[in-house]
Design a protein around this motif. Structure first.
Motif, PDB file in Angstrom:
ATOM      1  N   ASP A   1     -22.370  25.712   4.114  1.00 34.56           N
ATOM      2  CA  ASP A   1     -22.421  24.548   5.002  1.00 34.56           C
ATOM      3  C   ASP A   1     -23.574  23.617   4.636  1.00 34.56           C
ATOM      4  OD1 ASP A   1     -20.213  25.418   6.435  1.00 34.56           O
ATOM      5  OD2 ASP A   1     -21.418  26.484   7.935  1.00 34.56           O
ATOM      6  N   LYS A   2     -24.769  24.214   4.387  1.00 36.56           N
ATOM      7  CA  LYS A   2     -25.929  23.403   4.012  1.00 36.56           C
ATOM      8  C   LYS A   2     -25.705  22.723   2.658  1.00 36.56           C
ATOM      9  CE  LYS A   2     -29.485  26.074   6.468  1.00 36.56           C
ATOM     10  NZ  LYS A   2     -30.720  26.903   6.309  1.00 36.56           N
ATOM     11  N   VAL A   3     -25.139  23.473   1.726  1.00 35.92           N
ATOM     12  CA  VAL A   3     -24.918  22.926   0.386  1.00 35.92           C
ATOM     13  C   VAL A   3     -23.874  21.822   0.422  1.00 35.92           C
ATOM     14  CG1 VAL A   3     -24.089  23.454  -1.935  1.00 35.92           C
ATOM     15  CG2 VAL A   3     -25.638  25.036  -0.777  1.00 35.92           C
ATOM     16  N   MET A   4     -22.824  22.039   1.197  1.00 37.95           N
ATOM     17  CA  MET A   4     -21.770  21.019   1.295  1.00 37.95           C
ATOM     18  C   MET A   4     -22.303  19.756   1.951  1.00 37.95           C
ATOM     19  SD  MET A   4     -18.743  20.442   0.362  1.00 37.95           S
ATOM     20  CE  MET A   4     -17.227  19.529   0.711  1.00 37.95           C
ATOM     21  N   ALA A   5     -23.174  19.913   2.941  1.00 37.88           N
ATOM     22  CA  ALA A   5     -23.774  18.747   3.605  1.00 37.88           C
ATOM     23  C   ALA A   5     -24.599  17.933   2.607  1.00 37.88           C
ATOM     24  CB  ALA A   5     -24.644  19.200   4.772  1.00 37.88           C
ATOM     25  N   ALA A   6     -25.360  18.634   1.753  1.00 36.90           N
ATOM     26  CA  ALA A   6     -26.167  17.947   0.734  1.00 36.90           C
ATOM     27  C   ALA A   6     -25.271  17.286  -0.307  1.00 36.90           C
ATOM     28  CB  ALA A   6     -27.112  18.944   0.074  1.00 36.90           C
ATOM     29  N   ALA A   7     -24.169  17.960  -0.652  1.00 38.74           N
ATOM     30  CA  ALA A   7     -23.230  17.407  -1.627  1.00 38.74           C
ATOM     31  C   ALA A   7     -22.623  16.110  -1.112  1.00 38.74           C
ATOM     32  CB  ALA A   7     -22.132  18.429  -1.931  1.00 38.74           C
ATOM     33  N   LYS A   8     -22.308  16.082   0.187  1.00 35.20           N
ATOM     34  CA  LYS A   8     -21.752  14.869   0.794  1.00 35.20           C
ATOM     35  C   LYS A   8     -22.796  13.752   0.810  1.00 35.20           C
ATOM     36  CE  LYS A   8     -18.435  17.169   3.878  1.00 35.20           C
ATOM     37  NZ  LYS A   8     -18.081  17.460   5.301  1.00 35.20           N
TER      38      LYS A   8
ATOM     39  N   GLY B   1     -12.523  24.799   2.098  1.00 34.32           N
ATOM     40  CA  GLY B   1     -13.021  23.429   2.131  1.00 34.32           C
ATOM     41  C   GLY B   1     -14.521  23.318   2.237  1.00 34.32           C
ATOM     42  N   THR B   2     -15.250  24.446   2.050  1.00 30.55           N
ATOM     43  CA  THR B   2     -16.718  24.414   2.128  1.00 30.55           C
ATOM     44  C   THR B   2     -17.350  24.219   0.754  1.00 30.55           C
ATOM     45  OG1 THR B   2     -16.747  26.841   2.021  1.00 30.55           O
ATOM     46  CG2 THR B   2     -16.806  25.839   4.204  1.00 30.55           C
ATOM     47  N   CYS B   3     -16.527  24.016  -0.266  1.00 28.11           N
ATOM     48  CA  CYS B   3     -17.018  23.707  -1.605  1.00 28.11           C
ATOM     49  C   CYS B   3     -15.907  22.953  -2.329  1.00 28.11           C
ATOM     50  CB  CYS B   3     -17.400  24.983  -2.348  1.00 28.11           C
ATOM     51  SG  CYS B   3     -18.726  24.753  -3.543  1.00 28.11           S
ATOM     52  N   VAL B   4     -16.277  22.140  -3.295  1.00 29.03           N
ATOM     53  CA  VAL B   4     -15.299  21.296  -3.983  1.00 29.03           C
ATOM     54  C   VAL B   4     -14.544  22.037  -5.074  1.00 29.03           C
ATOM     55  CG1 VAL B   4     -15.032  19.253  -5.458  1.00 29.03           C
ATOM     56  CG2 VAL B   4     -16.582  19.187  -3.491  1.00 29.03           C
TER      57      VAL B   4
ATOM     58  N   HIS C   1      -8.954  19.057  -2.988  1.00 24.77           N
ATOM     59  CA  HIS C   1      -8.848  17.592  -3.020  1.00 24.77           C
ATOM     60  C   HIS C   1      -9.547  16.945  -1.817  1.00 24.77           C
ATOM     61  CE1 HIS C   1      -7.174  13.683  -3.997  1.00 24.77           C
ATOM     62  NE2 HIS C   1      -6.684  13.579  -2.764  1.00 24.77           N
ATOM     63  N   ALA C   2      -9.335  17.524  -0.637  1.00 25.55           N
ATOM     64  CA  ALA C   2      -9.935  16.962   0.573  1.00 25.55           C
ATOM     65  C   ALA C   2     -11.460  17.059   0.533  1.00 25.55           C
ATOM     66  CB  ALA C   2      -9.396  17.679   1.811  1.00 25.55           C
ATOM     67  N   ALA C   3     -11.978  18.197   0.041  1.00 23.69           N
ATOM     68  CA  ALA C   3     -13.430  18.372  -0.058  1.00 23.69           C
ATOM     69  C   ALA C   3     -14.019  17.405  -1.074  1.00 23.69           C
ATOM     70  CB  ALA C   3     -13.752  19.815  -0.446  1.00 23.69           C
ATOM     71  N   ALA C   4     -13.285  17.162  -2.151  1.00 20.92           N
ATOM     72  CA  ALA C   4     -13.753  16.215  -3.164  1.00 20.92           C
ATOM     73  C   ALA C   4     -13.842  14.811  -2.572  1.00 20.92           C
ATOM     74  CB  ALA C   4     -12.821  16.225  -4.368  1.00 20.92           C
ATOM     75  N   GLN C   5     -12.834  14.436  -1.812  1.00 23.32           N
ATOM     76  CA  GLN C   5     -12.855  13.114  -1.165  1.00 23.32           C
ATOM     77  C   GLN C   5     -14.005  13.004  -0.174  1.00 23.32           C
ATOM     78  OE1 GLN C   5      -8.807  12.671   0.438  1.00 23.32           O
ATOM     79  NE2 GLN C   5      -8.402  11.113  -1.143  1.00 23.32           N
ATOM     80  N   ALA C   6     -14.274  14.106   0.550  1.00 25.92           N
ATOM     81  CA  ALA C   6     -15.334  14.098   1.554  1.00 25.92           C
ATOM     82  C   ALA C   6     -16.709  13.898   0.925  1.00 25.92           C
ATOM     83  CB  ALA C   6     -15.319  15.402   2.344  1.00 25.92           C
TER      84      ALA C   6
ATOM     85  N   ARG D   1      -7.566  16.596 -14.216  1.00 24.65           N
ATOM     86  CA  ARG D   1      -6.705  17.029 -13.122  1.00 24.65           C
ATOM     87  C   ARG D   1      -5.447  17.719 -13.632  1.00 24.65           C
ATOM     88  NH1 ARG D   1      -6.393  12.147  -8.832  1.00 24.65           N
ATOM     89  NH2 ARG D   1      -5.261  13.778  -7.677  1.00 24.65           N
ATOM     90  N   MET D   2      -5.100  17.473 -14.873  1.00 24.73           N
ATOM     91  CA  MET D   2      -3.937  18.131 -15.476  1.00 24.73           C
ATOM     92  C   MET D   2      -4.266  19.565 -15.895  1.00 24.73           C
ATOM     93  SD  MET D   2      -2.566  14.981 -17.850  1.00 24.73           S
ATOM     94  CE  MET D   2      -1.262  15.967 -18.588  1.00 24.73           C
ATOM     95  N   LEU D   3      -5.544  19.913 -15.944  1.00 25.99           N
ATOM     96  CA  LEU D   3      -5.970  21.215 -16.427  1.00 25.99           C
ATOM     97  C   LEU D   3      -6.366  22.178 -15.295  1.00 25.99           C
ATOM     98  CD1 LEU D   3      -8.334  19.950 -19.297  1.00 25.99           C
ATOM     99  CD2 LEU D   3      -5.932  20.664 -19.501  1.00 25.99           C
ATOM    100  N   ILE D   4      -6.372  21.679 -14.080  1.00 22.59           N
ATOM    101  CA  ILE D   4      -6.895  22.488 -12.962  1.00 22.59           C
ATOM    102  C   ILE D   4      -5.818  22.792 -11.933  1.00 22.59           C
ATOM    103  CG2 ILE D   4      -9.184  21.461 -13.254  1.00 22.59           C
ATOM    104  CD1 ILE D   4      -8.578  19.725 -10.772  1.00 22.59           C
ATOM    105  N   HIS D   5      -6.183  23.654 -10.998  1.00 25.22           N
ATOM    106  CA  HIS D   5      -5.330  23.943  -9.852  1.00 25.22           C
ATOM    107  C   HIS D   5      -5.900  23.172  -8.678  1.00 25.22           C
ATOM    108  CE1 HIS D   5      -4.050  26.938  -6.509  1.00 25.22           C
ATOM    109  NE2 HIS D   5      -3.124  26.008  -6.683  1.00 25.22           N
ATOM    110  N   GLU D   6      -5.195  22.181  -8.190  1.00 24.69           N
ATOM    111  CA  GLU D   6      -5.700  21.340  -7.111  1.00 24.69           C
ATOM    112  C   GLU D   6      -4.994  21.698  -5.805  1.00 24.69           C
ATOM    113  OE1 GLU D   6      -6.967  16.653  -6.546  1.00 24.69           O
ATOM    114  OE2 GLU D   6      -5.433  17.205  -7.999  1.00 24.69           O
ATOM    115  N   ILE D   7      -5.778  21.887  -4.754  1.00 23.14           N
ATOM    116  CA  ILE D   7      -5.198  22.249  -3.462  1.00 23.14           C
ATOM    117  C   ILE D   7      -5.576  21.206  -2.413  1.00 23.14           C
ATOM    118  CG2 ILE D   7      -5.178  24.720  -3.953  1.00 23.14           C
ATOM    119  CD1 ILE D   7      -7.734  25.012  -2.324  1.00 23.14           C
TER     120      ILE D   7
END
Length: 231
Positions: free
Chosen positions: A168-175, A192-195, A210-215, A225-231
């Motif tokens: 939670d702390k790390v994700m807040a700093a990432a945002k 969704g607590t990490c990208v 995807h949602a965490a990345a947008q956040a 994006r063609m090489l990864i598994h995106e959720i």
């Protein structure tokens, strides 16, 4: 030396072998007067035997010293990072696919300051980036950072969660700093607590939420994006 001891030599350490030889030599000294080179019966010890015993003693001493000096380097590492060297290389390459792509830089490795094991893991992960890992023509290094103070700093191009660090702390700093949060735990990305999560065993697996990345305001190039598994 008895046959049983000789046959077991391949399983004994040099120091053990030397101790056995020393015990045998001590027994021999009870039969021979080493100083005079004679048996109690008055028969002289052959010079070749005296020379052989002297050489054996020197070899034993040298072997014992070698064991004492080099044993620490032969022991396995006490602590291993939760991420492997291959994982670190994948992370460095993945950072190069950010859009826009950074020109190298420093990855923060967040740890829980109240947990010694977390700091140890963070330091081990930082060690995987020692000397810098290639990201195109640029270089990526790492630095251990207390997760509690991560939000106070800037200039990092990504943040990795070490063992037991607060997601939670790390994700807040990432945002706050618009950088990707990276973990070895796929469950954190699914929650969704990490990208992004990275794993190379038994095969390479990169998952991006995807949602965490947008956040966090993070986006990746289409080729990645063609090489990864995106959720």
């Amino acid at each position: 030396m008895p046959a049983a001891v000789c046959s077991a030599n391949s399983r004994l350490s040099p120091l053990t072998i030397c101790l056995l030889r020393y015990a045998r030599r001590s027994f021999s000294e009870r039969q021979f007067h080493i100083g005079t080179g004679s048996l109690r019966t008055g028969v002289h010890m052959p010079a070749k035997i005296q020379s052989l015993m002297s050489r054996t003693r020197s070899i034993c001493i040298a072997s014992s010293v070698a064991v004492i000096l080099f044993l620490p380097f032969l022991a396995p590492a006490a602590t291993a990072a939760t991420m492997s060297a291959k994982d670190a290389q994948i992370i460095a390459k993945a950072i190069g696919f950010l859009d826009p792509s950074p020109s190298g830089g420093v990855v923060a490795v967040a740890y829980d300051a109240s947990n010694p094991a977390s700091k140890t893991d963070a330091d081990a992960i930082v060690g995987l980036f020692a000397g810098g890992l290639a990201e195109g023509s640029n270089s990526v290094t790492a630095k251990a950072v207390d997760a509690g103070t991560l939000g106070d700093g800037s200039g990092y191009i990504a943040v990795i969660l070490a063992q037991s660090a607060s997601a939670d702390k790390v994700m807040a700093a990432a945002k706050a700093h618009h950088i990707p949060c990276i973990s070895a735990e796929a469950s954190q990305v699914q929650a969704g607590t990490c990208v992004m999560s990275v794993s190379s065993d038994p095969k390479v697996d990169i998952t991006v939420n995807h949602a965490a990345a947008q956040a966090t305001g993070v986006s990746f190039q289409s080729a990645f994006r063609m090489l990864i598994h995106e959720i």
